[in-house]
Design a protein around this motif. Structure first.
Motif, short mmCIF file in Angstrom:
data_model
loop_
_atom_site.label_atom_id
_atom_site.label_comp_id
_atom_site.label_asym_id
_atom_site.label_seq_id
_atom_site.Cartn_x
_atom_site.Cartn_y
_atom_site.Cartn_z
N ASP A 27 0.83 -1.21 0.00
CA ASP A 27 0.00 0.00 0.00
C ASP A 27 0.86 1.25 0.00
N ASP A 30 2.41 1.71 -3.39
CA ASP A 30 1.40 2.23 -4.33
C ASP A 30 1.20 3.73 -4.13
N GLY A 39 1.78 5.74 -11.02
CA GLY A 39 0.75 4.79 -10.61
C GLY A 39 0.25 3.89 -11.71
N THR A 46 -2.37 -2.67 -9.20
CA THR A 46 -1.54 -2.08 -8.17
C THR A 46 -0.59 -3.13 -7.61
N ARG A 48 -0.36 -3.88 -4.51
CA ARG A 48 -1.14 -4.67 -3.56
C ARG A 48 -1.91 -5.78 -4.28
#
Length: 275
Positions: A27, A30, A39, A46, A48
Motif C-alpha cells: 500500500d 502504491d 501509478g 496495483t 497490492r
C-alpha cells in the motif's frame, strides 16, 4: 552453568506470521508511485493487487516482473553489492513477499531509499491500525519452544525490523522477554556477520572471552542468503522455512512451516552433536 549453544531466530516469516505486514508495505509503495506520477506502471493494477494474487497462487513469480534478454529482472544487475553501498539489495531469486514488493517498486521507478521509507512507514501504519486488527500472529507453540530451548541454549532474535517501536510487536506476539538478546536493524544479509559476532557473546556473563563456537549455532529463517548462508559457511546448522518452495540454498533442514522448524530446533537443542 554456561549455555554452550546459540539459537538464532529470524522475525518476519519465521516468528512473525501473517500477510498484512507485506500488504501494508505494498500500500505504501502504491501511494509513493501515485505521488511520483508512476501509478499506471503496472497497466491498471496495483502492487497490492499483484501481491494478493501471488499469495493466493502461492508463488512469487508474478507476470508483472520485467526481465532483460538473459532472463534477469530489470534493476537487479544494477544493484551495488558491497556493504557500504547498500544495506538491502534487491534480491533475486525471490524468497518472500517483501522482496517481491521491493523488486516491483524498483522496476516501477522508486529508488532504494524510497522503497525503504515505504517499508518503515508501513510498520508504523500497522501499529496505528492496531496489530490486533491484523492477521499478525506467532506460530503455535513458538513461545513455549523458545522458553524450553533457552534452558540449554542462548536464544537471540536477529531482524532487519527497525528498533523504533518494536516492543509492541513482541508484545502482540506474546514474545516479550523471550530472548537473551534482540538485534534490530541487522541489515541482513550484509550485516549478518556482525550480528552473529554480537550474538555469540550473548548470555555468556561467566565466560565473555569465549564466544559460542560457530559450529554450535543453529539459525532458523525464511531467506537463505539473509538468515542462513553465513552461519552455514562457518559450520553451523541451518533450518530454512521455504514457504514458497523455492528450493534455494543448501540448508541442513528445509521445511514448509514453523512446525517442521520446531521439530529440528528441539532435536538440536537436546543433542550433544550437530544435527
Amino acid at each position: 552453568m554456561t549455555r554452550e549453544k546459540l539459537l538464532l531466530l529470524d522475525f518476519d516469516g519465521t516468528l512473525c506470521l501473517g500477510d498484512d505486514p507485506v500488504l501494508f508495505y505494498a500500500d505504501r509503495v502504491d501511494a509513493q508511485l501515485a505521488q511520483r506520477g508512476l501509478g499506471g506502471f503496472f497497466a491498471g493494477t496495483t502492487v497490492r493487487e499483484i501481491l494478493s494474487g501471488a499469495f493466493a497462487a502461492n508463488t512469487l513469480l508474478v507476470p508483472q516482473i520485467r526481465y532483460d534478454a538473459e532472463g534477469i529482472p530489470l534493476t537487479v544487475r544494477s544493484e551495488p553489492t558491497h556493504d557500504d553501498a547498500k544495506a538491502h539489495p534487491v534480491s533475486w531469486p525471490l524468497q518472500d513477499g517483501y522482496q517481491l514488493v521491493q523488486l516491483l517498486a524498483r522496476q516501477a521507478g522508486l529508488s532504494d531509499a524510497e522503497s525503504g521509507e515505504g517499508f518503515r512507514a508501513a510498520r508504523k501504519d500497522l501499529l496505528a491500525h492496531g496489530l490486533e486488527h491484523t492477521d499478525v500472529h506467532a506460530p503455535s507453540g513458538a513461545r513455549e519452544l523458545v522458553a524450553e530451548v533457552a534452558q540449554r541454549a542462548v536464544v537471540v532474535l536477529v531482524t532487519n525490523s527497525p528498533a523504533e517501536v518494536f516492543a509492541p510487536w513482541l508484545q502482540a506476539l506474546g514474545l516479550s522477554g523471550a530472548f537473551d538478546l534482540v538485534i534490530n536493524d541487522a541489515r541482513k544479509p550484509f550485516g549478518m556477520p556482525a550480528a552473529l559476532e554480537r550474538a555469540r557473546t550473548a548470555g555468556r556473563a561467566g565466560a565473555p572471552e569465549r564466544p559460542t563456537d560457530p559450529r554450535r549455532v543453529l539459525s532458523v529463517g525464511d531467506i537463505w542468503r539473509n538468515d542462513l548462508e553465513h552461519v552455514a559457511s562457518l559450520g553451523g546448522t541451518t533450518v530454512l522455512i521455504d514457504r514458497f518452495g523455492t528450493g534455494l540454498g543448501e540448508p541442513d533442514h528445509r521445511v514448509e512451516g514453523f512446525d517442521g522448524a520446531a521439530e529440528a530446533v528441539s532435536t538440536w537443542s537436546h543433542s550433544a552433536a550437530r544435527v
